[in-house]
Each structure stands twice: as structure tokens, then as C-alpha cells.
Design a protein around this motif. Structure first.
Motif, mmCIF file in Angstrom:
data_model
loop_
_atom_site.group_PDB
_atom_site.id
_atom_site.type_symbol
_atom_site.label_atom_id
_atom_site.label_comp_id
_atom_site.label_asym_id
_atom_site.label_seq_id
_atom_site.Cartn_x
_atom_site.Cartn_y
_atom_site.Cartn_z
ATOM 1 N N THR A 38 0.634 -1.143 -0.086
ATOM 2 C CA THR A 38 0.140 0.022 -0.081
ATOM 3 C C THR A 38 0.885 1.356 -0.060
ATOM 4 O OG1 THR A 38 0.016 0.227 2.522
ATOM 5 C CG2 THR A 38 -1.855 -1.239 1.210
ATOM 6 N N TYR A 39 0.290 2.460 -0.290
ATOM 7 C CA TYR A 39 0.937 3.629 -0.086
ATOM 8 C C TYR A 39 1.647 3.909 1.142
ATOM 9 C CZ TYR A 39 -1.117 4.897 -4.551
ATOM 10 O OH TYR A 39 -1.552 4.832 -5.803
ATOM 11 N N GLY A 40 1.126 3.438 2.351
ATOM 12 C CA GLY A 40 1.493 3.499 3.505
ATOM 13 C C GLY A 40 2.544 3.031 3.861
ATOM 14 N N GLU A 41 2.218 1.632 3.218
ATOM 15 C CA GLU A 41 3.701 0.615 3.486
ATOM 16 C C GLU A 41 4.886 0.888 2.784
ATOM 17 O OE1 GLU A 41 0.985 -3.550 4.241
ATOM 18 O OE2 GLU A 41 1.405 -2.935 2.347
ATOM 19 N N LEU A 42 4.579 1.562 1.751
ATOM 20 C CA LEU A 42 5.882 1.805 0.947
ATOM 21 C C LEU A 42 6.683 3.226 1.511
ATOM 22 C CD1 LEU A 42 7.520 2.027 -1.866
ATOM 23 C CD2 LEU A 42 5.738 3.734 -2.559
ATOM 24 N N ILE A 43 5.881 4.034 2.257
ATOM 25 C CA ILE A 43 6.316 5.043 2.821
ATOM 26 C C ILE A 43 7.032 4.578 4.033
ATOM 27 C CG2 ILE A 43 5.904 6.932 4.356
ATOM 28 C CD1 ILE A 43 3.856 7.729 1.932
ATOM 29 N N SER A 89 -3.763 1.244 -3.097
ATOM 30 C CA SER A 89 -4.411 1.812 -2.153
ATOM 31 C C SER A 89 -5.142 0.575 -1.031
ATOM 32 C CB SER A 89 -5.855 2.359 -2.771
ATOM 33 O OG SER A 89 -6.684 2.867 -1.789
ATOM 34 N N LYS A 90 -5.045 1.182 0.309
ATOM 35 C CA LYS A 90 -5.215 0.323 1.321
ATOM 36 C C LYS A 90 -6.889 0.008 1.305
ATOM 37 C CE LYS A 90 -5.300 -0.081 6.395
ATOM 38 N NZ LYS A 90 -5.000 0.676 7.420
ATOM 39 N N SER A 91 -7.713 0.953 0.862
ATOM 40 C CA SER A 91 -9.041 0.817 0.896
ATOM 41 C C SER A 91 -9.605 0.371 -0.530
ATOM 42 C CB SER A 91 -9.654 2.241 1.009
ATOM 43 O OG SER A 91 -9.443 3.088 0.063
ATOM 44 N N THR A 92 -8.846 0.465 -1.518
ATOM 45 C CA THR A 92 -9.425 -0.306 -2.656
ATOM 46 C C THR A 92 -8.674 -1.493 -3.024
ATOM 47 O OG1 THR A 92 -8.235 1.018 -4.226
ATOM 48 C CG2 THR A 92 -10.344 1.875 -3.507
ATOM 49 N N GLY A 93 -7.659 -1.757 -2.632
ATOM 50 C CA GLY A 93 -6.640 -2.934 -2.922
ATOM 51 C C GLY A 93 -6.361 -2.686 -4.307
ATOM 52 N N TRP A 98 -5.753 7.823 -10.899
ATOM 53 C CA TRP A 98 -4.994 8.377 -12.111
ATOM 54 C C TRP A 98 -4.598 7.187 -12.725
ATOM 55 C CZ3 TRP A 98 -0.458 8.332 -14.552
ATOM 56 C CH2 TRP A 98 -0.172 9.156 -15.563
ATOM 57 N N VAL A 99 -3.928 6.278 -12.326
ATOM 58 C CA VAL A 99 -3.622 5.106 -12.878
ATOM 59 C C VAL A 99 -4.678 4.393 -13.770
ATOM 60 C CG1 VAL A 99 -2.335 2.848 -12.799
ATOM 61 C CG2 VAL A 99 -1.410 4.803 -11.578
ATOM 62 N N LEU A 100 -5.784 3.988 -12.755
ATOM 63 C CA LEU A 100 -6.941 3.436 -13.136
ATOM 64 C C LEU A 100 -7.732 3.824 -14.496
ATOM 65 C CD1 LEU A 100 -8.533 2.317 -9.757
ATOM 66 C CD2 LEU A 100 -7.236 0.718 -11.488
ATOM 67 N N GLU A 101 -7.675 5.322 -14.441
ATOM 68 C CA GLU A 101 -8.116 5.721 -15.759
ATOM 69 C C GLU A 101 -7.411 5.778 -17.054
ATOM 70 O OE1 GLU A 101 -8.608 9.899 -14.568
ATOM 71 O OE2 GLU A 101 -10.174 9.557 -13.173
ATOM 72 N N ARG A 102 -6.109 5.221 -16.891
ATOM 73 C CA ARG A 102 -5.256 5.384 -18.136
ATOM 74 C C ARG A 102 -4.901 4.007 -18.479
ATOM 75 N NH1 ARG A 102 -5.429 9.820 -15.636
ATOM 76 N NH2 ARG A 102 -5.192 11.998 -16.699
ATOM 77 N N TYR A 103 -4.691 3.028 -17.512
ATOM 78 C CA TYR A 103 -3.899 1.859 -17.774
ATOM 79 C C TYR A 103 -4.681 0.843 -16.911
ATOM 80 C CZ TYR A 103 0.174 5.051 -18.017
ATOM 81 O OH TYR A 103 0.974 6.050 -18.527
ATOM 82 N N ASN A 104 -4.238 -0.521 -17.540
ATOM 83 C CA ASN A 104 -4.766 -1.767 -16.788
ATOM 84 C C ASN A 104 -3.808 -2.317 -15.914
ATOM 85 O OD1 ASN A 104 -5.664 -4.488 -16.308
ATOM 86 N ND2 ASN A 104 -6.208 -4.874 -17.988
#
Length: 155
Positions: A38-43, A89-93, A98-104
Motif C-alpha cells: 500500500t502507499y502507507g507501507e511503501l512510505i 490503495s489500502k481501501s480499494t486494494g 489516475w492510473v486506473l483511468e489510463r492503464y490496466n
């Protein structure tokens, strides 16, 4: 570089580049082990590995996407798969909007997991120096036009 990456890359800060240089090797490690964070785990991992870098210690999940955009730009330049698809994302997995709108993201992760990362460069320093110079050059005030200066002195 895609148009979308180029558009976002135009507003990159020195903090973005410094954090991207820390996140990049972490993401390669994830790719080699076929894991996501997740973003938090990366940080948290970055903070643990780099306790002496103030920008890392001050990092928060909000804004991490723009730092990952720098990593995406770097991987595109080297012809590597998109490592940023490993950050979810922790909430959506799933990746950020931004990525979802442009990529798979599922396809991106398949590419990341099948790539031989042992051949990838860990040298982000050259990129860091080049990008830092670009950012500094962009921040320099533009010189006034000669005619504007002459009007100022004649007033």
C-alpha cells in the motif's frame, strides 16, 4: 514518455525526485518477489531504510502518486514495465484513480512480475542529477527583455 506522464512531469519538484529515488529500489525488490504494497507501507519501508533523509521522514501517503510518476517516467525511459503498479490503495486494494483511468493495472503487474529485474539498473543517480538540473533551470527567473530594461532606466 506518454503525454499523460509528460503533463504531470512538468510540475515535478526536487522532493518528488528525491523520494522517487528512494522508492525505485524498493519497488524493484517488490517486483523480484512478486509483491505489492500500500502507499502507507511503501512510505513506512522507505522511512525504515532511510532514517537520515528528511524528505523521506516527512513523507505521507497523500502526494505519493506524484512521486511514483517520476518512477514511471524513469522506467519508461529505460523500457521497463511500470513498477508503480505495485503500489495500491489500502481501501480499494488497487492502484490510484489516475492510473486506473489510463492503464490496466492487472496487465501492468503481469508485465512487472514477468520481467527480469536482475538486468535493470539500480542507478537512479544519473537520472536524479539530470532531473534536478532541469527543475533548477525551470525555477530560474527569466531575464528581462532588453527593451523592458531600457524603459525601466528611462523612467
Amino acid at each position: 514518455m506518454t503525454k499523460e506522464t509528460g503533463d504531470k512531469y512538468g510540475n515535478v519538484t526536487l522532493t518528488d525526485v528525491k523520494l522517487a529515488s528512494v522508492y525505485y529500489p524498493i519497488l524493484i525488490g517488490l517486483a523480484k518477489h512478486k509483491h505489492c504494497l500500500t502507499y502507507g507501507e511503501l512510505i513506512a519501508k522507505a522511512k525504515e531504510e532511510h532514517p537520515d533523509i528528511p524528505e523521506v521522514q516527512n513523507a505521507v501517503p497523500v502526494g505519493t502518486g506524484r512521486r511514483l510518476e517520476v518512477v514511471r517516467y524513469f522506467t519508461e525511459q529505460h523500457g521497463y514495465p511500470d513498477l508503480t503498479s505495485l503500489v495500491i490503495s489500502k481501501s480499494t486494494g488497487e492502484c490510484g484513480e489516475w492510473v486506473l483511468e489510463r492503464y490496466n493495472p492487472i496487465k501492468l503487474r503481469e508485465e512487472v512480475f514477468s520481467f527480469d529485474w536482475s538486468k535493470a539498473t539500480l542507478d537512479f543517480d544519473g537520472f536524479l542529477l539530470h532531473t534536478t538540473k532541469q527543475i533548477a533551470d525551470k525555477a530560474k527567473p527569466k531575464p528581462k527583455k532588453p527593451e523592458a530594461r531600457s524603459r525601466e532606466t528611462n523612467v
